[in-house]
Design a protein around this motif. Structure first.
Motif, PDB file in Angstrom:
ATOM      1  N   SER A 178      -9.590   3.245   0.806  1.00  0.00           N
ATOM      2  CA  SER A 178      -8.860   3.739  -0.619  1.00  0.00           C
ATOM      3  C   SER A 178      -8.652   3.448  -1.436  1.00  0.00           C
ATOM      4  CB  SER A 178      -7.801   5.182  -0.486  1.00  0.00           C
ATOM      5  OG  SER A 178      -8.718   6.126   1.020  1.00  0.00           O
ATOM      6  N   ARG A 179      -8.832   1.630  -1.206  1.00  0.00           N
ATOM      7  CA  ARG A 179      -7.960   0.270  -2.083  1.00  0.00           C
ATOM      8  C   ARG A 179      -7.824   0.674  -3.153  1.00  0.00           C
ATOM      9  NH1 ARG A 179     -11.686  -3.100  -3.262  1.00  0.00           N
ATOM     10  NH2 ARG A 179     -14.018  -3.317  -2.106  1.00  0.00           N
ATOM     11  N   LEU A 215      -4.302  -8.665   6.746  1.00  0.00           N
ATOM     12  CA  LEU A 215      -4.193  -7.952   6.856  1.00  0.00           C
ATOM     13  C   LEU A 215      -3.323  -6.595   6.471  1.00  0.00           C
ATOM     14  CD1 LEU A 215      -8.033  -8.574   6.310  1.00  0.00           C
ATOM     15  CD2 LEU A 215      -6.448  -8.542   4.179  1.00  0.00           C
ATOM     16  N   ALA A 216      -3.325  -6.901   8.414  1.00  0.00           N
ATOM     17  CA  ALA A 216      -2.399  -5.368   8.568  1.00  0.00           C
ATOM     18  C   ALA A 216      -0.510  -5.457   8.005  1.00  0.00           C
ATOM     19  CB  ALA A 216      -2.081  -5.306   9.689  1.00  0.00           C
ATOM     20  N   ASN A 217       0.207  -6.601   7.628  1.00  0.00           N
ATOM     21  CA  ASN A 217       0.638  -6.361   7.055  1.00  0.00           C
ATOM     22  C   ASN A 217       0.786  -6.398   5.434  1.00  0.00           C
ATOM     23  OD1 ASN A 217       2.927  -7.308   8.747  1.00  0.00           O
ATOM     24  ND2 ASN A 217       1.808  -9.541   9.081  1.00  0.00           N
ATOM     25  N   THR A 222       1.500  -2.497   0.439  1.00  0.00           N
ATOM     26  CA  THR A 222       0.631  -1.870  -0.217  1.00  0.00           C
ATOM     27  C   THR A 222      -0.199  -0.807  -0.330  1.00  0.00           C
ATOM     28  OG1 THR A 222      -0.796  -3.319   0.371  1.00  0.00           O
ATOM     29  CG2 THR A 222      -0.063  -4.510  -1.495  1.00  0.00           C
ATOM     30  N   GLY A 223       0.628   0.191   1.031  1.00  0.00           N
ATOM     31  CA  GLY A 223      -0.135   1.691   1.063  1.00  0.00           C
ATOM     32  C   GLY A 223      -1.134   1.385   0.766  1.00  0.00           C
ATOM     33  N   GLY A 224      -1.920   0.151   1.793  1.00  0.00           N
ATOM     34  CA  GLY A 224      -3.501   0.342   1.938  1.00  0.00           C
ATOM     35  C   GLY A 224      -4.420  -0.379   0.981  1.00  0.00           C
ATOM     36  N   LEU A 225      -3.762  -1.749  -0.006  1.00  0.00           N
ATOM     37  CA  LEU A 225      -3.737  -2.219  -0.920  1.00  0.00           C
ATOM     38  C   LEU A 225      -3.622  -1.227  -2.121  1.00  0.00           C
ATOM     39  CD1 LEU A 225      -6.718  -4.716   0.316  1.00  0.00           C
ATOM     40  CD2 LEU A 225      -4.011  -5.213  -0.501  1.00  0.00           C
ATOM     41  N   VAL A 226      -3.495   0.209  -2.053  1.00  0.00           N
ATOM     42  CA  VAL A 226      -2.834   0.924  -3.605  1.00  0.00           C
ATOM     43  C   VAL A 226      -2.481   0.351  -4.504  1.00  0.00           C
ATOM     44  CG1 VAL A 226      -2.088   3.205  -4.616  1.00  0.00           C
ATOM     45  CG2 VAL A 226      -3.966   2.995  -1.945  1.00  0.00           C
ATOM     46  N   TYR A 227      -1.310  -0.363  -4.101  1.00  0.00           N
ATOM     47  CA  TYR A 227       0.297  -0.550  -5.292  1.00  0.00           C
ATOM     48  C   TYR A 227      -0.707  -1.422  -5.294  1.00  0.00           C
ATOM     49  CZ  TYR A 227       1.505   3.930  -4.149  1.00  0.00           C
ATOM     50  OH  TYR A 227       1.815   5.542  -3.888  1.00  0.00           O
ATOM     51  N   GLY A 256       1.022  -7.789  -5.909  1.00  0.00           N
ATOM     52  CA  GLY A 256       0.309  -8.785  -5.360  1.00  0.00           C
ATOM     53  C   GLY A 256       0.254  -7.865  -3.926  1.00  0.00           C
ATOM     54  N   PRO A 257      -0.394  -8.098  -2.967  1.00  0.00           N
ATOM     55  CA  PRO A 257      -0.512  -8.265  -1.362  1.00  0.00           C
ATOM     56  C   PRO A 257       0.474  -7.870  -0.483  1.00  0.00           C
ATOM     57  CG  PRO A 257      -2.132 -10.098  -1.614  1.00  0.00           C
ATOM     58  CD  PRO A 257      -1.426  -9.260  -3.836  1.00  0.00           C
ATOM     59  N   ILE A 258       1.416  -9.041  -0.907  1.00  0.00           N
ATOM     60  CA  ILE A 258       2.853  -9.345  -0.212  1.00  0.00           C
ATOM     61  C   ILE A 258       3.402  -9.266  -1.358  1.00  0.00           C
ATOM     62  CG2 ILE A 258       4.118 -11.083   0.827  1.00  0.00           C
ATOM     63  CD1 ILE A 258       2.101 -10.774   2.598  1.00  0.00           C
TER      64      ILE A 258
END
Length: 365
Positions: A178-179, A215-217, A222-227, A256-258
């Motif tokens: 759902s990214r 990728l887990a962190n 990011t809520g599963g690369l959503v935000y 971003g991702p972090i």
């Protein structure tokens, strides 16, 4: 009479009497060998080379999609000809490099090329007193015998969007069904060249464990690369630093991702990557490769509230729990927020299973 005046006199005389005077000309120097052709989809960092319109060009700083000759980011290195391959250590049509080993504490100048302990080659993009080539692309960039960046000599996965990353696109999509479309797989692979030690160090199992841990962190942040940005942007993210907050007091919220936050982190990440993020923090939410690079910057270079980087935790066997500590340990670890810790651990276990590797020990903090 000087040599030049004699030649001029003879040339003029020939024009009058209809004689052809053959004047010896200096032999032109052999054209330089062309570097790998420029690719609009590839990411180039300072010092990398590419050929375009029969000229070699050198990137002054990070660039993607900016045509050599039409953008100030490229410096014209002169005409080139012959087969692509570059100079210095390339023999025939192969890709065998021959450069000295990197030495800590040795003074290097821009353009120096060294062989690092991981087997890869690096080119100095700025003068430096022997900094570790895997620490910062401000001072070093990966180098191949073709001079086009990327990695060689046993290092895989940092090829800027080419194959070799231990996570396939299909696995990436499985991890993030759902990214947000902003977080592209190509953006991630394009960012890998900035920190070539990521997911390329150690055994195949360790490489996949590190990728899964990162990728887990990222998924948790990011809520599963959503935000792309944090939801609450009302906080004051401007610390008192000499350089201040030129982009605005509240412009350094998490991105971003972090979820890169605070002016000092934007400054440090930008300096490391050769990108002015202090004045242009919005790049982290508009350029997928830049966004992923900031995530890798933190993972590979920052210890946060922990004692080691996420990268070192995974490649040195400290375990996934230490990556949590380096990212948000002061809030989550030592019983601070066990539910948040467990969410990270669960995602790591899931991603490790997708990649077909065990999780290892020390999962929690």
């Amino acid at each position: 009479m000087s040599k030049h005046r004699i030649i001029a006199f003879l040339t003029a005389l020939a024009a009058v009497v209809g004689l052809a005077i053959l004047i010896p000309m200096a032999s032109p120097a052999a054209a330089a060998t062309c570097a790998s052709p420029w690719n609009s989809a590839s990411v180039y960092t300072g010092g990398m080379a590419a050929s375009y319109n029969s000229h070699n060009w050198q990137a002054k700083w990070w660039t993607q999609g900016e045509t050599p000759g039409a953008a100030d980011v490229w410096a014209d290195e002169g005409a080139c000809g012959g087969s692509s391959g570059g100079s210095g250590g390339t023999t025939g049509g192969g890709s065998t490099c021959s450069y000295p080993a990197w030495a800590a504490g040795h003074n290097y100048v821009t353009g120096d090329i060294v062989k690092y302990t991981n087997g890869g080659y690096y080119i100095a993009t700025h003068d430096n007193p022997g900094y570790d080539p895997t620490i910062s692309t401000w001072f070093w960039s990966p180098y191949t015998c073709s001079g086009s960046g990327g990695t060689t000599g046993g290092t895989t996965g940092g090829g800027g969007g080419t194959g070799g990353f231990v996570v396939s696109e299909a696995q990436f999509n499985q991890m993030f069904p759902s990214r947000n479309s902003f977080y592209t797989y190509s953006g991630l692979t394009a960012a890998l060249s900035a920190y070539p030690a990521f997911a390329t160090t150690g055994s195949d199992t360790v490489k996949k464990q590190e990728a899964a841990a990162f990728l887990a962190n990222v998924s948790h942040e990011t809520g599963g690369l959503v935000y792309i940005t944090e939801i609450d942007k009302s906080g004051n993210y401007c610390a008192s630093e000499p350089y201040g907050c030129p982009a605005g007091t509240y412009s350094y919220y998490g991105r971003g991702p972090i979820q890169l936050s605070w002016n000092f982190n934007y400054k440090a990440a930008g300096d490391s990557l050769g990108i002015d993020l202090l004045d242009n923090p919005g790049l982290v939410e508009t350029d997928p490769a830049v966004a992923w690079k900031t995530g890798l910057w933190y993972w590979d270079t920052q210890t946060g509230p922990g004692t080691m980087t996420g990268h070192n935790a995974m490649v040195n066997g400290a375990g996934f729990g230490e990556t949590i500590r380096s990212i948000n340990g002061s809030i989550e670890c030592n019983g601070g927020n066990p539910a948040e810790v467990q969410d990270r651990v669960s995602k790591y276990q899931s991603y490790a299973a997708i990649l077909g590797v065990p999780t290892g020990s020390n999962l929690s903090c």
